[in-house]
Design a protein around this motif. Sequence first.
Motif, PDB file in Angstrom:
ATOM      1  N   THR A   1       0.823  -1.220   0.000  1.00 13.82           N
ATOM      2  CA  THR A   1       0.000   0.000   0.000  1.00 13.82           C
ATOM      3  C   THR A   1       0.850   1.261   0.000  1.00 13.82           C
ATOM      4  N   TRP A   2       2.013   1.214   0.662  1.00 11.75           N
ATOM      5  CA  TRP A   2       2.773   2.445   0.837  1.00 11.75           C
ATOM      6  C   TRP A   2       3.902   2.595  -0.171  1.00 11.75           C
ATOM      7  N   ALA A   3       4.045   1.657  -1.086  1.00 13.15           N
ATOM      8  CA  ALA A   3       5.141   1.739  -2.049  1.00 13.15           C
ATOM      9  C   ALA A   3       4.622   2.247  -3.383  1.00 13.15           C
ATOM     10  N   SER A   4       5.524   2.800  -4.170  1.00  8.70           N
ATOM     11  CA  SER A   4       5.168   3.184  -5.535  1.00  8.70           C
ATOM     12  C   SER A   4       6.450   3.358  -6.337  1.00  8.70           C
ATOM     13  N   GLY A   5       6.272   3.624  -7.621  1.00 11.72           N
ATOM     14  CA  GLY A   5       7.426   3.897  -8.466  1.00 11.72           C
ATOM     15  C   GLY A   5       8.273   2.682  -8.784  1.00 11.72           C
ATOM     16  N   ILE A   6       7.658   1.514  -8.930  1.00  7.52           N
ATOM     17  CA  ILE A   6       8.400   0.317  -9.286  1.00  7.52           C
ATOM     18  C   ILE A   6       8.082  -0.006 -10.744  1.00  7.52           C
ATOM     19  N   ASP A   7       9.059   0.131 -11.616  1.00  9.55           N
ATOM     20  CA  ASP A   7       8.831  -0.140 -13.038  1.00  9.55           C
ATOM     21  C   ASP A   7       9.456  -1.485 -13.410  1.00  9.55           C
ATOM     22  N   ASN A   8       8.621  -2.505 -13.393  1.00  7.47           N
ATOM     23  CA  ASN A   8       9.064  -3.854 -13.731  1.00  7.47           C
ATOM     24  C   ASN A   8       8.752  -4.217 -15.159  1.00  7.47           C
ATOM     25  N   GLY A   9       8.352  -3.241 -15.927  1.00  5.53           N
ATOM     26  CA  GLY A   9       7.707  -3.524 -17.208  1.00  5.53           C
ATOM     27  C   GLY A   9       6.262  -3.158 -16.945  1.00  5.53           C
ATOM     28  N   TYR A  10       5.994  -1.892 -17.220  1.00 10.13           N
ATOM     29  CA  TYR A  10       4.776  -1.261 -16.751  1.00 10.13           C
ATOM     30  C   TYR A  10       3.897  -1.016 -17.964  1.00 10.13           C
ATOM     31  N   TYR A  11       2.641  -1.353 -17.856  1.00 14.89           N
ATOM     32  CA  TYR A  11       1.733  -1.121 -18.994  1.00 14.89           C
ATOM     33  C   TYR A  11       1.633   0.389 -19.190  1.00 14.89           C
TER      34      TYR A  11
END
Lengths: 1073, 582
Positions: free
Chosen positions: A1049-1059
Amino acid sequence: MQKHPLILTAACIFMLAAACPIAASAAATESPAPQAGTVVQVRGVVLDNSGQPVIGAGVVEVGTSSNGTLTGNDGSFSLTVKKGSSLEISCIGYETITVKPVEGERLTVYLNEDTEVLDEVVVMGYGTQRKKLVTGSTVNVTGEKLAAVNAVDAFGALQSQAAGVTIVQNSGQPGESYKMTIRGMGTAGSTTPLYVVDGVPGGDIAALSPNDIESIDVLKDAASSAIYGARAANGVVLVTTKKGKAGKIRVTFDGYYGWQNPNTNGVTPLNAKQYMEINDLAYETQGASKYDWAALIPKQYAQIQAGTWNGTNWLEETTVHNAPIHNESINILGGSDVSRFAIGFSNFGQTGTLGYPATPQFDRKTFRMNSDYSLIRKNGRDILKFGENITFTMNNRHGLSIGGIYDNNIRTLLAMSPLLPAYNDEGGWYEYKDIQADKWDFSAEMANPLAQIYYTRKNRYNKGYRLQSNFFLEFVPIKGLTFRSSAGWQYYHGESRNYVPVYELSTKTSNPLDDVTQSQSYSTRWSWENTVNWVKSFGNHNIDLLIGMSLEKWGYGNSLRVTNSKSLFPDSFDHAYISNTKEINPSFTSVSGSPSEEGGLSSIFGRLNYNWNETYLLSLVLRRDGSSNFGTGFRVGYFPSISAGWVITNEPFMASVNKDFLSFLKLRASWGQNGNCEIGTFQYLATVSLEAPYYFNDKNTPSIGAYPDILPNPEITWETSEQTDFGFDARFFRSRLGLSFDWYNKMTKDWLVVAPIPLSYGTGAPYINGGDIRNRGYEILLTWDDMVNRDFSYGISATFSHNKNVVTRIANGEGILHGPENAIAQNTAELYRVEVGYPIGYFWGYEMEGIIQDEADLQDYLARNCSGDPANSLQGASIQPGDVKFVDVNGNGKVDKDTSDKTMIGDPNPDYTVGLTFHMEYKGFDFSMNGYGSFGQQVAKSYRQFSDHPDDNYCTDVYTKYWTPEHPNNRYPRFTHGKHVNQSELSRVWIEDADFFKISRISLGYDLKRAMSFLPLAKCRVYVSAQNMFTFTKYSGMDPEVGFGNNTTWASGIDNGYYPSSNSWQVGVNITF
Amino acid sequence: MKKNILYLIAASLCLLFLSGCDKFLDTQSYTKKNDGNFPVNETDAYQMVTGIYAMMNMNLADPEEDPFFVFDIASDDRLGGGSQSNIGAQGVDRLMNAYLSWMEPLWQCRYAGIYRANYALENIDRIEKWSNDTNKNQLLCEIYFFRAWYYFNLAQIFNGVPMPLKTEPENLPRSSADEVYAQIASDLKKSIEFGPSLRYPKFGDGHVSKWTAEGMMARVWLFYTGFYGKSELPLAEGGSISKAQVVTWLEDCINNSGYGLVSDQRNLWPYTNPYTAPDYPYAKDNKLEWVTDENIENMFAVKMGNKGDYAGGYGGQIHHNRIVEFYNLRKTTEAAFPFSVQGYSNGPVCEKLWTDWAADPDYEGDYRRVGSICDRLVEIPDYIGDTKKEVENTDLFAKKYAGVEAWNEDHSSRYLSYGYYYGSENNRQKGLTQSLVWLRFADVLLMHSELTDGKVIYNGKSGLNAVRQRANLPDISYSLAALKKERRYELCFEAIRWNDLRRWGDVSEIVKNQEGNVIKNEAATGVYKFTVDFMQRYNETQGGFFKIPESQISQTEGVLEQNPGWGDGTNWTKGDLPYKFK
């Protein structure tokens, strides 16, 4: 800001009918008999600036007190006046003007809206208020502005228009939800604000068509939202849907059609030749022999060498060019003085730009009906009124599997080797049989991702049906005293079905038995609210008192899901129903059914708004909430707030200031406490789970096992958000320039969090009131609106906000909430965490100085960080040019392998956000532009799985950003095959600045009615718009706006291959009949 | 005016009345019980105990951190293997640090099992009505067994550990090893005393029993006295357990349990199953017939189910044997049949075991050698393997815990696991339902010989010779050296060897078995070597104790202290394997 049309019109009619003796009597009595030859009949129509008829405007002959009339439903009037006399035309909310009719000509009068006479009205909890009297911090966005940006739903529409409100889509896949945070992340738990639709809390605003929305009001500070107490800690979003008006029935049609393409920001995977070259390079640096391509992929290698095949570009293969997006909305509004209605129907459809051959699709149909009826009416005043708001929404969506590092179709498409063909010679999918036939033996990890998408994602749908309704009764026994009782009911039904046939793409990627899945669920919630509101003035003392109660309950419902195999109709999705699977077998049959989570809320609240002569403003709120999420004795919370305002421009000492320069200035201050009770149920109770089966001997029949699944926390209670806000609203230059400023300090205390406990305690950790966080920042809203003349007007609005987020307490041993390992690739350590003294969800790892360029640089690096000894580096003795310069942050002369040199290497929370809108109208033409941006945030990105999938593909930036002896570079380290410290030790290598500014819309329109007045329409605007066409960013991934937080819930900005989001060209019409 | 105020007061009172009722907020869970209504009857008691068993499966979600895998790989007879990314296995093999919070799943699952046992002990007396005392005593036997067993796992891996004996959470420091072993001994003693003397399988298939506790007591006694150099095993309540007492219990077990040896040791392993064996010449030629997972020799095993999933931890669901998945070869190809279930190639067998076994005249003709080890170059010569991923490959593959395929009825295609025929999914992961056996009757016989210097006990033979006889080997006179060899061969790849070496004090000698072993790393030939001298690591860690998960050290605010030897500098695996990878 636009006015609130509903209130405006209602006020117009009411005031004129009841309070304007001139007009009323003029309408009621015949004009005195005019003298023949000296009188003329004047006919005309009164319109507002947008060309809409002004109903009920007073038209009076100048110089008389009784010769006048009111305009009708179409704005027209006719009046007999003395020849040569002028007419004074007035209406509440408009500037009064005097015109001199020209004999024989039909008169068209435009009224300018008068912001001084009637201020904008904003919606607050359980009522409305004139904006100039508001003492809290709110944002009001009108439906016109929301509809104007052609967004999919209200979230998208709000994106550029509300300062202090951050809205990020979880991905660009159609139908994806948004993450909305108001004034920064205030908790490690749920940061979702409370959505209130037509006064009913707990609604879904994504289920509404933007065309159905009259206005959205975002309550940002504690004082504004305190009336919603226990659920208002993250702010409150009030949505008001369109209501009918008395008058002529008005029918509008809005529609557009667009062509979308993905925003891939130039990301291109390597082709076959490049891929082989880079792989050889990576292998070579290890001192190993190169790949024997001719032996590994005999058939394809020949084709590549011959130049007849370039390898598969999976990203291109999956792209859907010019994917359609469309919307059609019809709205019908009308009514009389005893009943009013608004009916709307919308049909929206969007196709995904990536995801062929299981192209994502989202369809939404909404139907809305709002009406109200005067049951008892006396002296032109409603004594008893009944009404209802009903919205019914149907959704249907299907799409790719996206998200983390596994089972993420986008990541697989980006990383799959180009050496694998997508199609075989017969045009079918390239599958395991083809791999065998061609003796394709490059890697067992590789399987045709297109075919996999086809088999696993094509045959599925998820349908949702949502009914949101409320019914109200309003009793006004005497003027100023209103009793209101409102009952809300929501019903949600979800249904999904999918089918995965038997397939075999590689030894690892296969499905030996088909799967049929069917699931259904429904849930309901109801609410009942009663309020009494008393408005009274005593001289200059104005009082507005509200007292109310509310009961809510939710969770009546259940869900059922069945998965089985061996369909009697193999390969047929149409027949994929559980009844067509006859064999029950514990290894593949699974059945589950459970009730919806139940809960309730019981509240009383009161609010006193007081002002003296509209100059000194005061508002007091208190709410008492009881929530079922907490144990007896800990259920009840009290949420107070106080706010005050001072309209300085009303003071006598300001009389000397030129009103044309400073027309309005109000100072505001507020303080209040709100709550958050969003946690799982039964955290206070020692529950015993029955989900611990063990198979003693019979492998098909489990024995039921039970265990206490939580260390209960009987004292769990509210999370409290305490916020102080100072601000001012000012208008300059005859109100054309508006400036609002807010400074806030939001302290969230005792946040609700599952803080890890020592595992030796032996069972699950409960929610605790375990931490504090501070968000502090400011917001500036600047608007300029000017009408140069009747033909030309323009306006600009800019929002700017800054927020700083810092965690101040976490109540567990180490003061840290850990993120998971392997967030951007396998075999990588924890990437993000919540820690005291840092922003929530910050990126944690090694600082890096860049890449070691050459031998001299190596020695320099070692001298500064490793006491000159390679053994003190993370790479050890083999450290060489091309390696990452990990920084010895703690200065102990070596780069520590434990955590002591790890530090903050990025922050996914933006420091600054801006929104910009510009509009211009000229002789029927209109031009507008919207943009928004975020600055100061970072994104962690890796599309490759360097450790367990060393053969994952790269993108073309390897040629410009990776270090090689021939092309030294400072961005990414040298190529290595498989796991290497350079990659597996997370450092700033994987973190990128993701500042961006997006021009979300440029639109050009023209009202055909202006050129073709013969059209039997009131308005016929056609337009073309470019959506999301320009993104300004240095970010190297597909889309800098990454909402994905790895399901934390508190994380963001993780680009693992983002649509990624899509851009589109759209054409559309707005027709008013 | 007055009227208005009256209206207001009346309305306010109405509203207060409407929301005043706190009962409105009472909710109840429809899918869970709670400590108010659980446990109340015998069924609840069984469920409570079943929950303790279930925790063994949950650890298998992270097989590299399951005690079985750790004990098996840490020994001299297997290497870490796998691919470059299997640093967990390689770390275990080398006593080097793999991850920051390494061993966390093990720590979590073992303590969860202990918590459930504590809960059961605290609550079992709330059940007033039992159908008979035997049932209650059998359950008490199982609960005490498991608390002892889970602590024994922790103590062998971490030495002294925090020792909660009640469910009330408390941040405890580490107890001493003596204290932990005293508690283990007391619990096992209670387990033996409560356990009804019902012959297998009368107390229930797949359950532990008095007999299991007797056998486990011997293992604990041998390890504690051997490793710590003591003569007796202390009891928590005071007093101690003597060697003679252990022998008495073992003889009770051997004579009265109903357990025994199956006719051919190879029949314990799934490659002899009737669906695979007809197509596997070795099994077919030797007329091998699987005795299934439930048989008279397996005295304690983690049992699997046909319902597969992958979630570990509390409330997880995993019922297949992922250790087998990790041991399996890397490619599914007919050339590797029957060992053609795709896995991660962990645990390559050390050459020394293979050659020692062949060279020993006492073991001439021992069928268990080829029955336990597949020489890839001989048995499956056409299998090339995944040369781009396999590391530390010795071309020797352990057969005991190995997934095996089977042909379908008309021989047109292969099923990914024999388990399919027994109702599992045809799946290379979820089809692996082989029990993970922790205690075999053969081990009980060998421990008896070790404690009695080869006293005759079973079918007129010593335990040692009974086991040899089953392998068609002639009798041999008892010596510790002979017993050590027998344990190595009979119990290879069964998570026994590592702790045997530790208690015998043989690690320094035996570790040489690994160094210099010829291996292939991603097809490049090299020799196995340690990054840091193994004995240095063994001594630094005070006898091969592993790292306490870092998260638990920080979580307990320093109350929990890290084991020696696990500070900075042990993180070799964060770099690369020491051979060709630079």
